[in-house]
Design an enzyme around this catalytic site. Structure first.
Site, PDB file in Angstrom:
ATOM      1  CD  GLU A 288      -2.392   1.419   2.736  1.00 36.15           C
ATOM      2  OE1 GLU A 288      -3.440   2.078   2.812  1.00 36.15           O
ATOM      3  OE2 GLU A 288      -1.850   0.892   3.730  1.00 36.15           O
ATOM      4  CE  LYS A 363      -6.906   1.880   4.066  1.00 32.91           C
ATOM      5  NZ  LYS A 363      -5.609   2.345   4.611  1.00 32.91           N
ATOM      6  CB  CYS A 397      -3.838  -1.183   4.789  1.00 31.46           C
ATOM      7  SG  CYS A 397      -2.829  -1.006   6.296  1.00 31.46           S
TER       8      CYS A 397
END
Length: 532
Positions: A288, A363, A397
């Site tokens: 990321e 995300k 993440c």
């Protein structure tokens, strides 16, 4: 970091009045297709043959028509952006030690393959050729992969080819053909055909003289090469069933360091993509926001301004990684990168398919520090992507710490979840690692995680990094100990590579010691995906 309470329902919607973000990647995609040959490809095939073989006579139209009539599955082309740039021809035969393998004209029936045996045990490779303008994209590997898959699907015992040695004419005055082959085999000489065939798993069985007298570059010689189908079943040819479905995953533990320009950044990415290609990885995962390394060449700005300045590199990153995925024949999960849409800042993971397509995953859950430092906003939707190795999902993440997403991905058929992460401390890393391992157990999936290490002095909110990248599996006797396929040493730059088996995963879901996915109490609870 405050962890949310889980709920039996998950709502993923964009609550703002702004239009749903949709960064257009179509201008950066390439279309690379391996497909059956058609007679309409004839002119392109002749053009490639003239480039590859010089004065040798190309195929006549009636030869192509005859091959397509007798064995259409064995005639394959690669098409790049609508243009045929490589081709492969083959025929099926019954293996016989007395067969004149040295006689190309007889074995290939002078290119007409009227001797094709639909139930033969040997696939004979007549020809592979790649347009010189498109060499370096591993197109021959794609064609050999297609031939191997044909052998597996048709339960063909072996593949045999008579390979040219077009580099030999440069050495013919100083060494015998047998010595030349020995030196190519031990890699002291590179031959543009034989070296590639050896790299594609063929073993040398002998040297053929007077194979193609018109092949002046090879001085008429050819190699006799063999590939054995380890999935071959002698008892029956009625139905092929795959006993393993291996997928090779590479995960890059990327070291952050100050750089002087974009080219230096690109060279690091190219290096890891090259390694993944050399090891024949089906996927390679980057961390990321590893592109925040570029902040070291951006003048000091407030974090929010710097993030938006970094987003200006998006077109160059898409061009770079899209080309690398095609060139090195590996699907690249390009970590994640900042993208600005309608003045809003998003953290987006791009999936670069090796056939030139590009997908993206926003995300969804944004950490407090991302919001306060950079002003990042959560994306609108969770996706599951179709790839040439099955369905996969990407959780950037923090998203991996929300179990609902793993359930939703598995419901939509994902066998592998990729988690690019970027953490600054061991505790932050452990949250990602422990949750990724839990997703394996809960959903009977594989999870690959990759993070950054190293330092970026004077780059706010991206100055220190902690990572121990890993490829994780369910926990059962048929999987590696502790559910760890492989893992990197903490905080060193490296790439880890591991083969996961999708067939083993399927059997585990049905007959594992415990069957978490199968045993869900859907009569009591469910996870549903709600979108406007």
């Amino acid at each position: 970091m405050a962890e949310p309470n889980s709920s039996p329902h998950v709502l993923l919607t964009d609550s703002s009045d702004a239009a749903e973000p949709n960064f257009d990647v179509s201008g950066f995609e390439r279309e690379l297709i391996v497909r059956p040959m058609r007679i309409e490809d004839y002119d392109s095939i002749v053009a490639i043959a003239k480039k590859c073989f010089g004065e040798m006579e190309p195929w006549d139209r009636d030869q192509i028509e005859s091959k397509l009539r007798h064995f259409p599955e064995g005639q394959i082309v690669v098409e790049c952006d609508g243009r045929v740039v490589a081709s492969s021809s083959s025929v099926m035969l019954d293996y016989d030690d007395e067969l004149e393998w040295c006689n190309w004209k007889k074995i290939a029936d002078a290119g007409y393959i009227r001797n094709h045996k639909p139930k033969g045990d040997t696939l004979y490779g007549i020809e592979i050729m790649v347009d010189p303008e498109f060499r370096g994209l591993r197109l021959s590997r794609r064609l050999y992969d297609a031939r191997r898959e044909l052998c597996r699907s048709r339960n063909i015992e072996q593949m045999i080819v008579g390979g040219r040695i077009p580099g030999y004419h440069k050495y013919a005055g100083t060494m015998k053909a047998s010595e030349y082959i020995d030196r190519v085999t031990n890699k002291s000489i590179f031959d543009p055909v034989l070296s590639v065939q050896i790299a594609n798993g063929f073993t040398l069985q002998g040297l053929l003289s007077n194979y193609l007298p018109s092949d002046v570059e090879s001085c008429g010689y050819a190699t006799f090469l063999e590939w054995r189908n380890l999935d071959y079943t002698a008892e029956s040819k009625r139905r092929y069933r795959r006993t393993v479905r291996p997928v090779r995953i590479g995960a890059v533990q990327y070291q952050m360091r100050s750089i002087k320009d974009f080219d230096e950044f690109a060279s690091q990415i190219r290096y890891f993509a090259d390694v993944a290609g050399d090891y024949k990885c089906d996927f390679v995962l980057f961390p990321e926001l590893f592109s925040t390394q570029l902040l070291s060449i951006i003048p000091a700005l407030r974090p929010g301004e710097a993030a938006r300045k970094l987003a200006e590199y998006t077109p160059r990153i898409l061009d770079l990684m899209g080309d690398l995925a095609v060139k090195f024949d590996t699907n690249i999960i390009g970590g994640s990168h900042f993208v600005v849409e309608d003045e809003r800042l998003y953290n987006v993971a791009f999936l670069f398919h090796r056939d030139g397509r590009i997908d993206k995953q926003y995300k969804l859950h944004i950490t407090p520090s991302e919001q306060s430092w950079w002003g990042v906003e959560g994306g609108p939707a969770m996706e599951v992507f179709d790839t040439d190795c099955g369905k996969v999902a990407i959780q950037v993440c923090y998203d991996s710490e929300f179990p609902e997403l793993g359930r939703l991905a598995a419901q939509q058929g994902a066998d592998i979840i990729f988690v690019p992460f970027n953490t600054d401390t061991r505790s932050g890393y452990q949250r990602v690692r422990l949750c990724a391992a839990a997703r394996c157990v809960e959903n009977d999936v594989y999870v690959a995680i990759a993070g950054c290490t190293g330092n970026l002095p004077f780059v706010e909110n991206a100055d220190i990094h902690y990572a121990q990248s890993a490829i994780l599996t369910p926990n059962d006797v048929t999987f590696p100990r502790d559910g760890i396929g492989t893992e990197a040493n903490a905080n060193i730059e490296t790439i880890i590579i591991h083969d996961v088996d999708l067939e083993l995963l399927r059997r585990h879901r049905e007959r594992g010691s415990v069957t978490n996915w199968k045993d869900r109490r859907t009569d009591l609870y469910e996870v549903s995906y709600l979108r406007d």
